[in-house]
Scaffold this motif. Structure first.
Motif, mmCIF file in Angstrom:
data_model
loop_
_atom_site.group_PDB
_atom_site.id
_atom_site.type_symbol
_atom_site.label_atom_id
_atom_site.label_comp_id
_atom_site.label_asym_id
_atom_site.label_seq_id
_atom_site.Cartn_x
_atom_site.Cartn_y
_atom_site.Cartn_z
ATOM 1 N N ALA A 48 -7.848 4.499 5.433
ATOM 2 C CA ALA A 48 -7.315 4.840 4.109
ATOM 3 C C ALA A 48 -5.801 4.674 4.081
ATOM 4 C CB ALA A 48 -7.710 6.263 3.730
ATOM 5 N N ALA A 49 -5.123 5.082 5.172
ATOM 6 C CA ALA A 49 -3.664 4.959 5.172
ATOM 7 C C ALA A 49 -3.263 3.490 5.077
ATOM 8 C CB ALA A 49 -3.076 5.591 6.426
ATOM 9 N N SER A 50 -3.989 2.614 5.786
ATOM 10 C CA SER A 50 -3.578 1.211 5.740
ATOM 11 C C SER A 50 -4.009 0.550 4.427
ATOM 12 C CB SER A 50 -4.118 0.437 6.940
ATOM 13 O OG SER A 50 -5.420 0.804 7.231
ATOM 14 N N THR A 183 -0.911 5.136 13.600
ATOM 15 C CA THR A 183 -0.993 4.372 12.352
ATOM 16 C C THR A 183 -0.214 5.057 11.246
ATOM 17 O OG1 THR A 183 -3.212 3.708 12.990
ATOM 18 C CG2 THR A 183 -2.604 3.377 10.697
ATOM 19 N N VAL A 184 -0.466 6.368 11.079
ATOM 20 C CA VAL A 184 0.170 7.077 9.973
ATOM 21 C C VAL A 184 1.682 7.102 10.155
ATOM 22 C CG1 VAL A 184 0.370 9.297 8.829
ATOM 23 C CG2 VAL A 184 -1.863 8.437 9.488
ATOM 24 N N PHE A 185 2.150 7.328 11.407
ATOM 25 C CA PHE A 185 3.588 7.340 11.633
ATOM 26 C C PHE A 185 4.191 5.989 11.326
ATOM 27 C CE2 PHE A 185 3.289 11.423 13.408
ATOM 28 C CZ PHE A 185 4.566 11.931 13.360
ATOM 29 N N PHE A 230 -3.959 -2.783 10.913
ATOM 30 C CA PHE A 230 -4.498 -1.451 11.215
ATOM 31 C C PHE A 230 -5.971 -1.347 10.824
ATOM 32 C CE2 PHE A 230 0.049 -0.359 11.256
ATOM 33 C CZ PHE A 230 0.080 0.166 12.531
ATOM 34 N N GLU A 231 -6.367 -2.071 9.776
ATOM 35 C CA GLU A 231 -7.793 -2.045 9.447
ATOM 36 C C GLU A 231 -8.608 -2.716 10.554
ATOM 37 O OE1 GLU A 231 -7.783 -3.473 5.452
ATOM 38 O OE2 GLU A 231 -7.334 -1.472 4.724
ATOM 39 N N GLY A 268 -0.703 5.498 -3.650
ATOM 40 C CA GLY A 268 0.707 5.350 -3.335
ATOM 41 C C GLY A 268 1.234 6.404 -2.381
ATOM 42 N N SER A 269 0.428 7.402 -2.044
ATOM 43 C CA SER A 269 0.884 8.439 -1.130
ATOM 44 C C SER A 269 0.151 8.314 0.200
ATOM 45 C CB SER A 269 0.644 9.813 -1.743
ATOM 46 O OG SER A 269 0.834 10.799 -0.772
ATOM 47 N N THR A 270 0.902 8.018 1.271
ATOM 48 C CA THR A 270 0.267 7.852 2.579
ATOM 49 C C THR A 270 -0.345 9.167 3.046
ATOM 50 O OG1 THR A 270 1.966 6.226 3.062
ATOM 51 C CG2 THR A 270 0.634 6.992 4.908
ATOM 52 N N THR A 271 0.443 10.247 2.945
ATOM 53 C CA THR A 271 -0.103 11.529 3.392
ATOM 54 C C THR A 271 -1.265 11.945 2.488
ATOM 55 O OG1 THR A 271 1.777 12.446 2.210
ATOM 56 C CG2 THR A 271 1.848 12.523 4.596
#
Lengths: 353, 295
Positions: A48-50, A183-185, A230-231, A268-271
């Motif tokens: 989801a983050a990527s 990935t998230v960082f 990342f996917e 649009g929000s990674t977190t």
């Protein structure tokens, strides 16, 4: 520059530390079912983050993650399977030459999965970013279908509809969450860098962004390729988590799940995407009760398999009508926000005695 | 290729292409007016098939009555989808509308799986369409002759609606400028609802013929024809109804003939449409007959 940068860094390190302690506890004491859900959470956080990087941050609505995950999963699985195992499962046609003898450890296979997928994403970017908006959605959706069809037909590479079996279950909580955190960082740093600001500019107004000297095409490509990388890695994690992959696993259904996550989190929000990935994964497990027979006093409802997806679809439509911003909108989680919320409580407590 | 085989494949291609064209009409009309890809369109077609199926199987209606009722119900379904899901997001960013459309598509598929079950169901093919003819070594089903004829009739009716009626003029106006049309006193929402109804009826007609041709239906049957019909709409130039039909025919012929010429590629049949789509968008994004540029 953010306020209290140093303090926030320390808080982040502490939070990650607590998370790792929690994982250690889970590894030791949780049941295998709970561990499986935690692994799924990490996997969906990665994906989801990527996915959000290209769809939410850069605003290029695309529908191809199932293709990228498939490419990553096949790449890494083909590398970690031993030559003997591969010979055993390719019963209809023997495996293509270099793939049959290649063998690599898990970590290398994940990297390879990322690199191969990023390369495919890079090549694919040239035709698809000639179009925008709805057309981009359809072209990328078509690309996802093409990858699935190709995986079904290239017997000597993917073993066709039979898929790959007996992949070693390398993915454990450390691998999945470790890669999720990296990935998230990485993506959060990228979004905060000048590249990330340029991506956001492209999202809000491509013409204006071009006018101030941002090359929209290459920023889209950067977001797309990073997201593909990342996917792909996530695909490798997936393959070594479920140990059997076949083309039917990578339908549009997978993309739809990710789409719900990034919409719930706020495009649009990674977190937001990470939080939503965890909520949706747990929610999906929790909602299992709707598919089981329900006995409520004298009311008897028989089991309804498939009901969960109906509920998810309705949630998606309702979110679009009533809560378009999701949980986070385009904002990010920040310690300043949390501490500001806590401050009145602190003052209140201090006044008391 | 021998001439008889070629003729055989030509018939197959034309009938398949007409069905793509019929489904593409709904896409192109909605896109022309709302600039919205109605992802759920293929699933609306699937619902049309199930309405017809249950009309025959559960209520034992004669096939023609059941088909007519299915067309009406599918038209109503189209209006309902517009009213319930698309109208609330009409002024939202385009991406929201697109996501809503994907949500509606998934809702129909999964509700279909829950209500109808996932198993393939055999669809009833009326006797008058079931006869097999042989002319000069070419064998074909009677249905395959009727498909293009019915398709052309429906196309003629829709073109009449668009170019000769008041509602059609309103549709064309809205596609140019919705706000000005509203200021002229046109009930825009009503016209859009009618557009959805017409498009859904065309899709249901296509779907029912599809179901008679490959006499099996299941709740996920609409996905692939829906996607390919969209490609047909883009091929013909989106927003152009006659173009959609031509795009559908070309796509159907391309698919059938390519597989006939290279049988070893038959596994890639579903990928051909998307390869064509990518090529059109690169070399001629307006499609064959379109004037409007994609955004």
């Amino acid at each position: 520059m953010e306020e209290h940068h140093r303090r926030n860094q320390i808080l982040t390190v502490i939070a990650v530390g607590i998370g790792l302690l929690f994982l250690y506890g889970a590894q030791e004491y949780a049941t295998s079912y709970q561990i499986r859900i935690l692994n799924n959470c990490a996997l969906f956080v990665i994906l989801a983050a990527s996915y959000n990087l290209i769809n939410g941050v850069t605003g290029q609505f695309s529908l191809e993650p199932n293709a990228f995950v498939a490419i990553g999963a096949y790449t890494s699985a083909l590398l970690t399977l031993t030559p003997a195992e591969k010979q055993l499962s390719f019963i209809i046609e023997p495996i293509m030459w270099p793939l049959g003898v290649l063998h690599a450890p898990f970590f290398i296979s994940l990297l390879a999965a990322g690199v191969v997928t990023a390369f495919v994403g890079f090549l694919m970017g040239f035709p698809v970013f000639r179009v925008r908006g709805d057309y981009l959605a359809i072209v990328t959706l078509g690309f996802g279908e093409v990858v699935r069809v190709v995986a079904n037909n290239t017997q000597t590479i993917t073993n066709g509809p039979l898929g790959l079996k007996g992949i070693a279950p390398h993915t454990n909580l450390w691998w999945s969450w470790g890669i999720a955190i990296i990935t998230v960082f990485f993506i959060a740093r990228l979004v905060r860098s000048s590249f990330g600001r340029a991506m956001k500019a492209v999202k809000y107004d491509e013409t204006a962004a071009e006018a101030v000297g941002i090359n929209a095409f290459w920023h889209k490509m950067l977001a797309f390729t990073t997201s593909a990388f990342f996917e792909g890695v996530g695909g490798g994690i997936l393959a070594h988590l479920i140990t059997t992959i076949s083309p039917t696993l990578f339908t549009f259904f997978l993309t739809f799940n990710l789409l719900i996550m990034i919409v719930v989190g706020g495009l649009g929000s990674t977190t937001g995407a990470c939080i939503a990935a965890i909520i949706v994964t747990f929610g999906g497990e929790y909602l299992r009760f709707v598919e089981e027979p329900i006995n409520f006093w004298f009311i008897h409802i028989p089991a309804i398999p498939g009901m969960r997806m109906v509920i998810f679809s309705i949630i998606l439509i309702l979110m679009m009508i009533f809560a378009r911003n999701g949980i986070m909108g385009t904002k990010e989680f920040s310690w300043n926000w949390v501490l500001n919320k806590i401050k009145p409580v602190k003052i209140f407590l201090r006044k008391k005695p | 290729m021998e001439p008889t085989v070629f003729a055989q494949q030509l018939i197959n291609g034309i009938s398949l292409g007409s069905l793509y064209g019929l489904i593409a009409i709904g896409y192109t009309m909605v896109y022309g007016i709302l600039r919205l890809i109605n992802f759920a369109h293929g699933d609306v077609m699937m619902m049309g098939c199930f309405f017809a199926f249950y009309g025959i199987m559960m209520f034992s209606l004669p096939w023609w009555a059941s088909f007519i009722i299915a067309l009406v119900l599918t038209g109503l379904l189209g209006v309902l989808i517009d009213r319930g899901a698309y109208r609330p997001v009409r002024n939202a960013p385009r991406i929201s509308a697109l996501i809503t459309a994907i949500g509606v598509s998934f809702l129909l598929e999964n509700a279909g799986l829950v209500v109808f079950g996932g198993r393939q169901k055999a669809f009833y093919r009326p006797e008058i369409f079931s006869e097999v003819h042989t002319i000069g070594g070419v064998r074909f089903l009677e249905l395959l002759i009727w498909v293009p004829i019915i398709t052309l009739l429906i196309l003629a009716v829709i073109l009449f609606i668009i170019y000769k009626t008041k509602v059609g003029r309103a549709m064309r106006c809205i596609s140019h400028d919705m706000e000005t049309t509203r200021l002229m006193g046109v009930d825009v929402n009503r016209v859009i609802a009618i557009t959805f109804a017409v498009g859904s009826v065309a899709a249901a007609a296509g779907g029912i013929m599809w179901a008679m041709r490959y006499p099996q239906i299941n709740p996920l049957m609409g996905i692939i024809p829906g996607l390919k019909a969209f490609v047909a709409a883009v091929l013909g130039g989106i927003g152009n109804v006659a173009g959609a039909m031509i795009g559908g025919l070309l796509l159907g012929l391309a698919e059938i003939l390519l597989v006939a010429i290279r049988p070893d590629l038959s596994g890639y049949r579903d990928a051909i449409a998307f390869a064509i789509l990518i090529l059109i968008l690169i070399f001629r994004p307006t499609g064959l007959m379109g004037e409007k540029l994609p955004e």
